[in-house]
Design an enzyme around this catalytic site. Structure first.
Site, PDB file in Angstrom:
ATOM      1  N   ASN A   1       7.342  13.798   2.054  1.00 26.15           N
ATOM      2  CA  ASN A   1       6.703  14.973   2.642  1.00 26.15           C
ATOM      3  C   ASN A   1       5.197  14.800   2.843  1.00 26.15           C
ATOM      4  O   ASN A   1       4.467  15.775   2.990  1.00 26.15           O
ATOM      5  CB  ASN A   1       6.975  16.211   1.776  1.00 26.15           C
ATOM      6  CG  ASN A   1       8.446  16.584   1.812  1.00 26.15           C
ATOM      7  OD1 ASN A   1       9.043  16.674   2.883  1.00 26.15           O
ATOM      8  ND2 ASN A   1       9.048  16.728   0.643  1.00 26.15           N
TER       9      ASN A   1
ATOM     10  N   GLY B   1      15.456  -7.048  33.817  1.00 27.96           N
ATOM     11  CA  GLY B   1      16.637  -6.304  34.253  1.00 27.96           C
ATOM     12  C   GLY B   1      17.734  -6.313  33.196  1.00 27.96           C
ATOM     13  O   GLY B   1      17.463  -6.090  32.011  1.00 27.96           O
ATOM     14  N   GLY B   2      18.960  -6.586  33.611  1.00 24.94           N
ATOM     15  CA  GLY B   2      20.098  -6.599  32.683  1.00 24.94           C
ATOM     16  C   GLY B   2      19.882  -7.561  31.533  1.00 24.94           C
ATOM     17  O   GLY B   2      20.252  -7.279  30.383  1.00 24.94           O
TER      18      GLY B   2
ATOM     19  N   THR C   1       0.013   7.972  13.179  1.00 25.89           N
ATOM     20  CA  THR C   1       0.627   8.048  14.516  1.00 25.89           C
ATOM     21  C   THR C   1      -0.482   8.057  15.574  1.00 25.89           C
ATOM     22  O   THR C   1      -1.644   8.379  15.274  1.00 25.89           O
ATOM     23  CB  THR C   1       1.443   9.347  14.679  1.00 25.89           C
ATOM     24  OG1 THR C   1       0.533  10.455  14.574  1.00 25.89           O
ATOM     25  CG2 THR C   1       2.538   9.460  13.617  1.00 25.89           C
TER      26      THR C   1
ATOM     27  N   PHE D   1       0.876  -1.175   0.000  1.00 25.52           N
ATOM     28  CA  PHE D   1       0.000   0.000   0.000  1.00 25.52           C
ATOM     29  C   PHE D   1       0.913   1.225   0.000  1.00 25.52           C
ATOM     30  O   PHE D   1       1.650   1.444   0.970  1.00 25.52           O
ATOM     31  CB  PHE D   1      -0.847  -0.060   1.274  1.00 25.52           C
ATOM     32  CG  PHE D   1      -1.744   1.108   1.557  1.00 25.52           C
ATOM     33  CD1 PHE D   1      -3.034   1.158   1.036  1.00 25.52           C
ATOM     34  CD2 PHE D   1      -1.339   2.133   2.409  1.00 25.52           C
ATOM     35  CE1 PHE D   1      -3.890   2.213   1.342  1.00 25.52           C
ATOM     36  CE2 PHE D   1      -2.192   3.193   2.721  1.00 25.52           C
ATOM     37  CZ  PHE D   1      -3.471   3.220   2.180  1.00 25.52           C
TER      38      PHE D   1
ATOM     39  N   THR E   1       5.892  -0.633   3.323  1.00 23.22           N
ATOM     40  CA  THR E   1       6.016  -2.003   3.820  1.00 23.22           C
ATOM     41  C   THR E   1       5.816  -2.958   2.649  1.00 23.22           C
ATOM     42  O   THR E   1       4.874  -2.785   1.867  1.00 23.22           O
ATOM     43  CB  THR E   1       4.965  -2.269   4.924  1.00 23.22           C
ATOM     44  OG1 THR E   1       5.150  -1.313   5.944  1.00 23.22           O
ATOM     45  CG2 THR E   1       5.105  -3.686   5.482  1.00 23.22           C
TER      46      THR E   1
ATOM     47  N   GLU F   1       0.546   3.420  10.179  1.00 19.84           N
ATOM     48  CA  GLU F   1      -0.911   3.453   9.917  1.00 19.84           C
ATOM     49  C   GLU F   1      -1.590   4.598  10.693  1.00 19.84           C
ATOM     50  O   GLU F   1      -2.704   4.467  11.180  1.00 19.84           O
ATOM     51  CB  GLU F   1      -1.544   2.093  10.189  1.00 19.84           C
ATOM     52  CG  GLU F   1      -1.013   1.081   9.179  1.00 19.84           C
ATOM     53  CD  GLU F   1      -1.845  -0.160   9.006  1.00 19.84           C
ATOM     54  OE1 GLU F   1      -3.065  -0.083   9.222  1.00 19.84           O
ATOM     55  OE2 GLU F   1      -1.270  -1.190   8.614  1.00 19.84           O
TER      56      GLU F   1
ATOM     57  N   SER G   1       1.810  12.074   8.083  1.00 18.42           N
ATOM     58  CA  SER G   1       0.522  12.321   8.760  1.00 18.42           C
ATOM     59  C   SER G   1      -0.411  13.105   7.842  1.00 18.42           C
ATOM     60  O   SER G   1      -1.625  12.877   7.819  1.00 18.42           O
ATOM     61  CB  SER G   1       0.747  13.118  10.047  1.00 18.42           C
ATOM     62  OG  SER G   1       1.410  12.316  10.997  1.00 18.42           O
TER      63      SER G   1
HETATM   64  N1  CAA Z   1     -13.846   7.667   6.050  1.00 18.05           N
HETATM   65  C1  CAA Z   1     -14.387   8.277   4.944  1.00 18.05           C
HETATM   66  N2  CAA Z   1     -14.059   9.543   4.602  1.00 18.05           N
HETATM   67  C2  CAA Z   1     -13.186  10.223   5.393  1.00 18.05           C
HETATM   68  C3  CAA Z   1     -12.618   9.640   6.533  1.00 18.05           C
HETATM   69  C4  CAA Z   1     -12.987   8.303   6.858  1.00 18.05           C
HETATM   70  N3  CAA Z   1     -12.484   7.674   7.920  1.00 18.05           N
HETATM   71  N4  CAA Z   1     -11.788  10.527   7.105  1.00 18.05           N
HETATM   72  C5  CAA Z   1     -11.837  11.638   6.357  1.00 18.05           C
HETATM   73  N5  CAA Z   1     -12.703  11.454   5.321  1.00 18.05           N
HETATM   74  C6  CAA Z   1     -13.074  12.432   4.292  1.00 18.05           C
HETATM   75  C7  CAA Z   1     -13.742  13.619   4.980  1.00 18.05           C
HETATM   76  O1  CAA Z   1     -15.130  13.401   5.150  1.00 18.05           O
HETATM   77  C8  CAA Z   1     -13.456  14.745   3.997  1.00 18.05           C
HETATM   78  O2  CAA Z   1     -14.369  14.627   2.914  1.00 18.05           O
HETATM   79  P1  CAA Z   1     -14.955  15.948   2.216  1.00 18.05           P
HETATM   80  O3  CAA Z   1     -13.771  16.687   1.668  1.00 18.05           O
HETATM   81  O4  CAA Z   1     -15.866  15.397   1.173  1.00 18.05           O
HETATM   82  O5  CAA Z   1     -15.648  16.716   3.298  1.00 18.05           O
HETATM   83  C9  CAA Z   1     -12.078  14.385   3.456  1.00 18.05           C
HETATM   84  O6  CAA Z   1     -11.920  12.978   3.685  1.00 18.05           O
HETATM   85  C10 CAA Z   1     -10.965  15.141   4.149  1.00 18.05           C
HETATM   86  O7  CAA Z   1     -11.032  14.887   5.531  1.00 18.05           O
HETATM   87  P2  CAA Z   1     -10.237  15.757   6.592  1.00 18.05           P
HETATM   88  O8  CAA Z   1     -10.527  17.199   6.385  1.00 18.05           O
HETATM   89  O9  CAA Z   1     -10.493  15.187   7.945  1.00 18.05           O
HETATM   90  O10 CAA Z   1      -8.716  15.484   6.143  1.00 18.05           O
HETATM   91  P3  CAA Z   1      -7.355  15.989   6.735  1.00 18.05           P
HETATM   92  O11 CAA Z   1      -6.481  16.409   5.617  1.00 18.05           O
HETATM   93  O12 CAA Z   1      -7.597  16.932   7.871  1.00 18.05           O
HETATM   94  O13 CAA Z   1      -6.678  14.640   7.286  1.00 18.05           O
HETATM   95  C11 CAA Z   1      -6.202  12.859   8.807  1.00 18.05           C
HETATM   96  C12 CAA Z   1      -7.240  13.788   8.163  1.00 18.05           C
HETATM   97  C13 CAA Z   1      -6.991  12.052   9.809  1.00 18.05           C
HETATM   98  C14 CAA Z   1      -5.096  13.618   9.522  1.00 18.05           C
HETATM   99  C15 CAA Z   1      -5.592  11.937   7.704  1.00 18.05           C
HETATM  100  O14 CAA Z   1      -4.750  12.652   6.840  1.00 18.05           O
HETATM  101  C16 CAA Z   1      -4.830  10.763   8.281  1.00 18.05           C
HETATM  102  O15 CAA Z   1      -5.409   9.752   8.646  1.00 18.05           O
HETATM  103  N6  CAA Z   1      -3.484  10.886   8.347  1.00 18.05           N
HETATM  104  C17 CAA Z   1      -2.653   9.750   8.728  1.00 18.05           C
HETATM  105  C18 CAA Z   1      -2.191   9.016   7.512  1.00 18.05           C
HETATM  106  C19 CAA Z   1      -1.833   7.599   7.783  1.00 18.05           C
HETATM  107  O16 CAA Z   1      -2.461   6.923   8.590  1.00 18.05           O
HETATM  108  N7  CAA Z   1      -0.838   7.115   7.087  1.00 18.05           N
HETATM  109  C20 CAA Z   1      -0.464   5.752   7.214  1.00 18.05           C
HETATM  110  C21 CAA Z   1       0.211   5.297   5.974  1.00 18.05           C
HETATM  111  S1  CAA Z   1       0.098   3.589   5.718  1.00 18.05           S
HETATM  112  C22 CAA Z   1       1.212   2.847   6.717  1.00 18.05           C
HETATM  113  O17 CAA Z   1       1.724   3.366   7.670  1.00 18.05           O
HETATM  114  C23 CAA Z   1       1.392   1.431   6.355  1.00 18.05           C
HETATM  115  C24 CAA Z   1       2.522   0.664   6.812  1.00 18.05           C
HETATM  116  O18 CAA Z   1       3.669   0.948   6.573  1.00 18.05           O
HETATM  117  C25 CAA Z   1       2.261  -0.610   7.494  1.00 18.05           C
END
Ligand code: CAA
Length: 377
Positions: free
Chosen positions: A127, A337-338, A363, A121, A156, A361, A130
């Site tokens: 950049n 411990g150690g 923070t 995925f 991953t 997935e 989050s």
């Molecule tokens: N389900 C459906 N829609 C969703 C949703 C959800 N859970 N969360 C948000 N949305 C939709 C919102 O409704 C919104 O829709 P509209 O524009 O139509 O209103 C849109 O998405 C934008 O939502 P936000 O304004 O809340 O978005 P944001 O930019 O503020 O970001 C966030 C929200 C929660 C911070 C998000 O960016 C996030 O989850 N960040 C973390 C990313 C992440 O988890 N990365 C992991 C990568 S994978 C990994 O780590 C794998 C590995 O190696 C094992």
């Protein structure tokens, strides 16, 4: 409420437990040291049916419910959180296709997983961590194709996946509303694997950069519509986060089991350290936390299986179980411990492995934002 596992669940869990005890746990320290898997392990995991756990029966998978899958991830997490991460990444890379794939896309994608291959995925970028909406990889329409350009980071299974789920922006000016998901084959010209990360923990899992240079992808490999990618990514993460919780529970359980064994064996002041109340309190606190995390993971999986809204619970289960894994593995090192600090025992590996649970997935800070958002708005 029924907390009793079904005979089928017990049978499957015991089968995976047996596999983990024979094929994974004995190699965990060596995989951690070298970051290399024993030859044939991925194939054996494929033969065991561990690589397509979320694939429904109609597409050739086992058609398991989420709670049963969580049980199995827990067993894998006990043996090696790195291997569990690689396997769980297959689920993460499957959900976008389950959520938005056409029949043809599902067949094509799940055939690869059913054949015992790994998937990846690819959302994160140097950049865009989050801030997942900040993806800079572009997808430019060219006739019936898209041309993808960009760099993905911390992927991953990036170096050993057969198929990728890649997020790119097809409409830069639209920001996150331009994000679009594509299925890309490993052998697509222009797709190359960049540097491999040398990680603190989960070293058995392969984490790499992916470089996309004019990768031509047919429009038929696009999931859903242009601009639907962010929603697909968020829904995918909702579904996959409880499994990070499940791996965390397994890891914490392994640390608890080791602490119990060690406390009974280790003698100081003429008696086993298990007889000291400060050790007893630590062990009791570990057990309380592991059990509460487990219940949160199971409940969240059950909610998803019932078709209920579960975004908040998924964030809670992931966040809580990951924090529990960090605390319990840290206490495990303290009980030993150690010896806990030495590589002679797996305690220090457990502690290093636990840290990533609070990071990937989403923070645990992001999970708290998701929870607060659901409660306040
Ligand atoms: N389900 C459906 N829609 C969703 C949703 C959800 N859970 N969360 C948000 N949305 C939709 C919102 O409704 C919104 O829709 P509209 O524009 O139509 O209103 C849109 O998405 C934008 O939502 P936000 O304004 O809340 O978005 P944001 O930019 O503020 O970001 C966030 C929200 C929660 C911070 C998000 O960016 C996030 O989850 N960040 C973390 C990313 C992440 O988890 N990365 C992991 C990568 S994978 C990994 O780590 C794998 C590995 O190696 C094992």
């Amino acid at each position: 409420m029924d907390f009793q596992l079904t005979p089928d669940q017990m049978e499957l869990r015991d089968m995976v437990r047996d596999f983990v005890e024979k094929e994974i746990t004995p190699h965990a320290l060596e995989m951690d040291k070298d970051g290399v898997l024993p030859p044939g392990l991925i194939e054996k995991m494929g033969d065991m049916g561990l690589l397509n756990l979320v694939v429904p029966e109609e597409y050739g998978g086992p058609g398991l419910d989420g709670q049963t899958i969580a049980l199995l991830y827990e067993e894998l997490g006990k043996g090696c959180a790195g291997i569990a991460t690689s396997i769980a990444a297959n689920a993460l890379a499957s959900y976008p296709v389950l959520i938005k794939g056409t029949e043809e896309q599902k067949q094509r994608y799940f055939d690869v997983l059913n054949a015992g291959k790994l998937a990846a995925f690819a959302l994160t970028e140097p950049n865009a961590g989050s801030d997942a909406g900040g993806v800079m990889t572009t997808a430019v329409k060219d006739g019936d194709d898209y041309i993808l350009n960009g760099t993905k980071a911390f992927i991953t299974n990036g170096g050993n996946a057969e198929i990728y789920l890649i997020f790119a922006n097809a409409r830069k000016s639209a920001g996150i509303r331009g994000l679009t998901a594509f299925i890309v084959d490993r052998n697509a010209p222009g797709l190359s694997v960049g540097k491999k990360e040398e990680k603190m923990g989960i070293r058995a899992s392969n984490t790499c950069e992916l470089v996309l240079q004019d990768v031509r992808v047919p429009a038929s490999s696009r999931l859903g519509r242009e601009g639907e990618g962010f929603r697909i990514a968020m829904q995918t993460l909702d579904s996959a986060r409880p499994f990070v919780g499940a791996v965390s529970v397994g890891l914490a359980q392994a640390a608890l089991d080791l602490s119990v064994r060690y406390a009974k064996e280790r003698r100081q002041f003429g008696q086993p350290i298990a007889s000291f109340q400060m050790i007893q309190a630590m062990i009791a606190d570990m057990a309380i936390q592991v059990e509460t995390a487990r219940l949160m993971v199971y409940k969240t999986c059950w909610m998803r299986d019932q078709g209920l809204e579960f975004t908040k619970e998924a964030a809670m289960a992931k966040c809580y179980a990951a924090d529990v894994a960090m605390r319990v593995t840290t206490d495990c090192v303290q009980v030993l411990g150690g010896y806990g600090y030495s590589k002679e025992y797996p305690a220090e590996k457990y502690m290093r492995d636990a840290k990533i649970m609070q990071i990937y997935e989403g923070t645990n800070q992001i999970q708290r934002l998701v929870i607060a958002n659901k409660l306040l708005y």
